[in-house]
Design an enzyme around this catalytic site. Structure first.
Site, PDB file in Angstrom:
ATOM      1  N   ASP A   1     -10.641 -31.690   6.815  1.00  0.00           N
ATOM      2  CA  ASP A   1     -11.661 -32.259   5.951  1.00  0.00           C
ATOM      3  C   ASP A   1     -11.074 -33.461   5.218  1.00  0.00           C
ATOM      4  O   ASP A   1      -9.877 -33.479   4.892  1.00  0.00           O
ATOM      5  CB  ASP A   1     -12.136 -31.243   4.909  1.00  0.00           C
ATOM      6  CG  ASP A   1     -13.014 -30.145   5.502  1.00  0.00           C
ATOM      7  OD1 ASP A   1     -13.561 -30.361   6.605  1.00  0.00           O
ATOM      8  OD2 ASP A   1     -13.151 -29.085   4.862  1.00  0.00           O
TER       9      ASP A   1
ATOM     10  N   TYR B   1       0.797  -1.213   0.000  1.00  0.00           N
ATOM     11  CA  TYR B   1       0.000   0.000   0.000  1.00  0.00           C
ATOM     12  C   TYR B   1       0.841   1.279   0.000  1.00  0.00           C
ATOM     13  O   TYR B   1       0.311   2.372  -0.177  1.00  0.00           O
ATOM     14  CB  TYR B   1      -0.992   0.003   1.164  1.00  0.00           C
ATOM     15  CG  TYR B   1      -2.236  -0.793   0.849  1.00  0.00           C
ATOM     16  CD1 TYR B   1      -3.190  -0.303  -0.035  1.00  0.00           C
ATOM     17  CD2 TYR B   1      -2.442  -2.040   1.407  1.00  0.00           C
ATOM     18  CE1 TYR B   1      -4.317  -1.035  -0.350  1.00  0.00           C
ATOM     19  CE2 TYR B   1      -3.569  -2.792   1.095  1.00  0.00           C
ATOM     20  CZ  TYR B   1      -4.508  -2.278   0.218  1.00  0.00           C
ATOM     21  OH  TYR B   1      -5.626  -3.009  -0.102  1.00  0.00           O
TER      22      TYR B   1
ATOM     23  N   GLU C   1      -8.325 -27.531  10.838  1.00  0.00           N
ATOM     24  CA  GLU C   1      -8.239 -26.862   9.538  1.00  0.00           C
ATOM     25  C   GLU C   1      -9.075 -25.586   9.484  1.00  0.00           C
ATOM     26  O   GLU C   1      -8.572 -24.518   9.139  1.00  0.00           O
ATOM     27  CB  GLU C   1      -8.696 -27.806   8.422  1.00  0.00           C
ATOM     28  CG  GLU C   1      -8.699 -27.144   7.053  1.00  0.00           C
ATOM     29  CD  GLU C   1      -9.302 -28.012   5.964  1.00  0.00           C
ATOM     30  OE1 GLU C   1      -9.490 -27.481   4.855  1.00  0.00           O
ATOM     31  OE2 GLU C   1      -9.579 -29.201   6.202  1.00  0.00           O
TER      32      GLU C   1
END
Length: 373
Positions: A254, A115, A201
């Site tokens: 997962d 930035y 996760e």
């Protein structure tokens, strides 16, 4: 004059920082000296960078994970080539920013750098990649270049520590977690009675376990989430806790290729950051769940499962060929089960059995009876 332990610690830290700062400045000066020498000889300056995405530059050691070989191949960033001139200039720009920050003992995030001149850099990913290239080129850890990573990970459970500025942090499990510190290297006085660490996760699953008071119900533990692919600070913290506490570390992911990929990053590292493997990987990590074999074993309903996409199948096939799979036959077997079924499952699929099945049944039984691989 007698000094307290804290004062002595700060004196030692400042001495080490000053010595290392001189080393960083010297490394940058050597790069600039080579550029000036080339110009003096009427030659176009060149920067030699390691190809961090090349598996040919990587070797696997089960005690470390994926690490960069010493005889790696490089690519040239030429100042007189239209395809690389911009990157050459941007690297010098960020090198100058780093040099000033080290000199003045100030810090900035990668986001701050982007930035400071968005038109020049074009995107955040350009800054991220250049910072990693510079770190690899100088052979200096990124956190030592005075560039901080924005932390997204959270930690909770039976843990307390003191941050570099003397602030004491207590991560005792409650309705809210503690954000992973931005300077993991500076934390000290780590105290815990935890019996294990659980890496989760997803943030949603992490928050659910937090709400269920999982950290205290079974036995004291520490929970960490990187909210998906872990940032550098989360990986550093997992490694620091392993070095300090030497307690088992399990992962709850997962049952899909993406979850397995994330687990492998914690355990074995990534190709792009292999030059820092010794500080980031924890090969002792074990896969607790959700295992593909659990789906059939628990008779999870078909409507709670998701078909593998073509991209999932390709990722799965690619991962099965990775060098670390040779020493993980059980992992490979689980991946074969997933490939054969062509189905994947999120941890939330366990709610099809009962709303609190994860914290009340699944995790306790896994931890008590050794259901990990």
């Amino acid at each position: 004059m007698l000094r307290t332990d804290s004062e002595l610690w700060l004196i030692i830290q400042n001495f080490n920082i000053n010595c290392f700062s001189s080393e960083i400045l010297g490394a940058i000066e050597n790069v600039i000296q080579d550029i000036v020498t080339s110009l003096a000889r009427n030659k176009a300056p060149v920067l030699n960078l390691v190809n961090r995405s090349d598996w040919g530059n990587i070797q696997f050691k089960d005690s470390v994970g994926l690490q960069m070989i010493s005889h790696y191949t490089t690519r040239k960033i030429k100042s007189d080539c239209p395809k690389s001139a911009l990157k050459f200039a941007l690297m010098l720009k960020i090198l100058s920013v780093i040099y000033k920050m080290v000199q003045n003992n100030t810090y900035a995030t990668k986001r701050d750098i982007y930035y400071s001149d968005t038109l020049l850099f074009g995107s955040q990913s350009v800054v991220d990649n250049i910072v990693n290239d510079i770190s690899c080129m100088l052979k200096i850890p990124r956190r030592s270049l005075h560039i901080l990573s924005t932390t997204k990970g959270c930690i909770a459970g039976n843990l307390s520590y003191t941050e570099e500025d003397g602030i004491k942090v207590n991560c005792t499990c409650s309705a809210t977690a503690v954000v992973v510190p931005s300077n993991v290297q500076g934390i000290r006085n780590v105290i815990t009675d935890a019996k294990f660490i659980l890496i989760v996760e997803k943030d949603a699953t992490f928050q659910r376990l937090l709400d269920d008071d999982f950290c205290n119900k079974l036995s004291p533990c520490i929970m960490i989430t990187g909210k998906g692919v872990p940032d550098l600070n989360t990986r550093l913290l997992v490694r620091k806790l392993w070095d300090t506490c030497h307690i088992p570390i399990f992962t709850l992911m997962d049952a899909d290729p993406h979850g397995i990929e994330i687990m492998c990053i914690y355990k074995y590292g990534s190709v792009s950051m292999s030059f820092e493997a010794h500080h980031l990987t924890v090969p002792a990590i074990r896969w607790l769940g959700l295992l593909p074999s659990d789906i059939e074993r628990l008779n999870i309903r078909k409507d709670a499962l998701i078909p593998l996409t073509k991209q999932d199948q390709n990722k799965l096939a690619s991962m099965q060929k990775r060098p670390y799979m040779a020493c993980q036959p059980m992992w490979k077997k689980e991946m074969e089960i997933m490939a054969a079924s062509k189905m994947k499952a999120e941890i939330q699929a366990l709610t099809s059995l009962s709303s609190d099945y994860l914290s009340r049944v699944y995790l306790p039984s896994k931890l008590q009876f050794g259901g990990w691989i």
